[in-house]
Design an enzyme around this catalytic site. Structure first.
Site, PDB file in Angstrom:
ATOM      1  N   HIS A  66       2.115 -13.497   4.261  1.00  0.00           N
ATOM      2  CA  HIS A  66       3.485 -14.022   4.125  1.00  0.00           C
ATOM      3  C   HIS A  66       3.534 -15.547   4.161  1.00  0.00           C
ATOM      4  O   HIS A  66       4.551 -16.140   3.796  1.00  0.00           O
ATOM      5  CB  HIS A  66       4.386 -13.476   5.233  1.00  0.00           C
ATOM      6  CG  HIS A  66       4.584 -11.998   5.182  1.00  0.00           C
ATOM      7  ND1 HIS A  66       5.043 -11.352   4.052  1.00  0.00           N
ATOM      8  CD2 HIS A  66       4.356 -11.018   6.104  1.00  0.00           C
ATOM      9  CE1 HIS A  66       5.113 -10.045   4.289  1.00  0.00           C
ATOM     10  NE2 HIS A  66       4.686  -9.815   5.528  1.00  0.00           N
ATOM     11  N   ASP A 104      -0.893  -3.727   1.844  1.00  0.00           N
ATOM     12  CA  ASP A 104      -0.018  -3.796   3.014  1.00  0.00           C
ATOM     13  C   ASP A 104       1.370  -3.289   2.595  1.00  0.00           C
ATOM     14  O   ASP A 104       1.771  -3.460   1.452  1.00  0.00           O
ATOM     15  CB  ASP A 104       0.061  -5.257   3.486  1.00  0.00           C
ATOM     16  CG  ASP A 104       0.790  -5.416   4.817  1.00  0.00           C
ATOM     17  OD1 ASP A 104       0.103  -5.594   5.841  1.00  0.00           O
ATOM     18  OD2 ASP A 104       2.038  -5.369   4.829  1.00  0.00           O
ATOM     19  N   HIS A 125       4.172  -4.409   3.310  1.00  0.00           N
ATOM     20  CA  HIS A 125       5.062  -5.524   2.989  1.00  0.00           C
ATOM     21  C   HIS A 125       4.525  -6.291   1.779  1.00  0.00           C
ATOM     22  O   HIS A 125       3.309  -6.384   1.592  1.00  0.00           O
ATOM     23  CB  HIS A 125       5.168  -6.483   4.186  1.00  0.00           C
ATOM     24  CG  HIS A 125       5.659  -5.832   5.442  1.00  0.00           C
ATOM     25  ND1 HIS A 125       4.785  -5.317   6.393  1.00  0.00           N
ATOM     26  CD2 HIS A 125       6.910  -5.593   5.882  1.00  0.00           C
ATOM     27  CE1 HIS A 125       5.509  -4.792   7.380  1.00  0.00           C
ATOM     28  NE2 HIS A 125       6.793  -4.935   7.098  1.00  0.00           N
ATOM     29  N   ASP A 133      -0.030  -0.697   7.419  1.00  0.00           N
ATOM     30  CA  ASP A 133       1.307  -0.351   7.901  1.00  0.00           C
ATOM     31  C   ASP A 133       2.089   0.546   6.945  1.00  0.00           C
ATOM     32  O   ASP A 133       3.258   0.841   7.197  1.00  0.00           O
ATOM     33  CB  ASP A 133       2.106  -1.616   8.260  1.00  0.00           C
ATOM     34  CG  ASP A 133       1.890  -2.759   7.300  1.00  0.00           C
ATOM     35  OD1 ASP A 133       1.279  -2.542   6.236  1.00  0.00           O
ATOM     36  OD2 ASP A 133       2.339  -3.881   7.598  1.00  0.00           O
TER      37      ASP A 133
END
Ligand SMILES: [Zn+2]
Length: 304
Positions: free
Chosen positions: A121, A158, A160, A241
């Site tokens: 991120h 991931d 995200h 995740d």
């Protein structure tokens, strides 16, 4: 296959109620040691300023490295800087650089970086989403600049979207960024129409997505895009995740799905990149899922 890590990565102290906690990394290392007797753990060096400045601004280096907090200070609502964070961030980024060196020097073909804080991120100038430096981006830039590789793919599974990685490379034709992720979900980027120069490939998936749809999307769209790009090095943003147990998202994968995709990436790397893969830990916030998935991922990475 060696695992790059560093004890300082446990010293990034996010506080008692934070999901991105040192126990995550301890769980991964402990599970890998139990599953692979004789596991080769290599010390991750600190990244240098020059390596970081290939993708980050001076302002972010100043924030992370020169704040010297005496306690925990919030950078935003979920990203924290603690007294040990600068060293952790330097070694988390340095792990990828050292792994790229080892893989491109022919010493080894594949490596895993067991590090935190995660990275995908973090943008050029902003630490966010638990991430301080963008570890996988620093590794990719090292492969481009130090070794002159013309094509590097970053695969991000991931749950995200790796908004930082995408933003860093969306005008860099030598890097392809390929991501599946849940949407809507933080950071709410990663729409299919975000294509960069054609080097960005996003597959947003709705909450509740399970194995069948996940495998279908990779088999039918994302893996063919990777094959068409024909990377000379494959980097993985390995977040676990999207596992059904994870508390932060609602996808329904299990360890077998991560093993399957990893196996496909090994085959891809064997076709185009002399088998070269460097994988780096990103998210994953349920400790049992993290243990199972990291072992499944490494087992598949270790298989020809
Ligand atoms: Zn994540």
């Amino acid at each position: 296959m060696p695992v790059f890590s560093h004890a300082s990565c446990l010293d990034h102290d996010t506080g008692p109620d934070h999901v991105e906690r040192p126990e995550r990394l301890a769980a991964v290392i402990e599970a890998l040691r139990a599953a692979f007797p004789g596991l080769e753990l290599r010390q991750a060096p600190a990244a240098t300023r020059g390596q970081l400045l290939r993708v980050h601004d001076e302002s972010l280096l100043a924030t992370v490295l020169e704040s010297h907090p005496s306690g925990r200070i919030p950078l935003d609502s979920d990203t924290v800087l603690s007294p040990g964070s600068a060293q952790a961030a330097l070694h988390a980024a340095g792990a990828g650089v050292a792994a790229v060196d080892a893989v491109l020097n022919g010493d080894i073909r594949r490596a895993f970086c067991a590090v935190r804080p995660p990275g995908h991120h973090a943008t050029a100038s902003i630490a966010m989403g638990f991430c301080l430096f963008n570890n996988v981006a620093v590794a990719a830039a090292h492969a481009l600049e130090r070794y002159g590789l013309p094509r590097v793919s970053i695969v991000d599974f991931d749950v995200h979207h790796g908004n930082g990685t995408q933003a860093i490379f969306d005008t860099e034709p030598r890097v392809q960024y390929v991501s599946s992720h849940q949407l809507p979900l933080f950071p709410d980027t990663g729409l299919r129409l975000e294509r960069g120069l054609g080097n960005i490939v996003n597959a947003p998936l709705p909450p509740g997505t399970g194995s069948r749809r996940f495998c279908e999307v990779w088999r039918e769209r994302l893996l063919p895009e990777l094959d068409a790009f024909a990377p000379q090095l494959v980097l993985i943003s390995a977040g676990f995740d999207a596992h059904w147990r994870d508390p932060l998202a609602q996808m329904q994968l299990d360890a077998e799905d991560f093993a399957w995709l990893t196996g496909e990436l090994v085959a891809l790397a064997n076709r185009h990149a002399d088998g070269r893969i460097v994988s780096t830990l990103e998210g994953g916030y349920d400790l049992q899922a993290l243990r199972e998935c990291s072992v499944a991922h490494l087992r598949a990475l270790s298989t020809d």
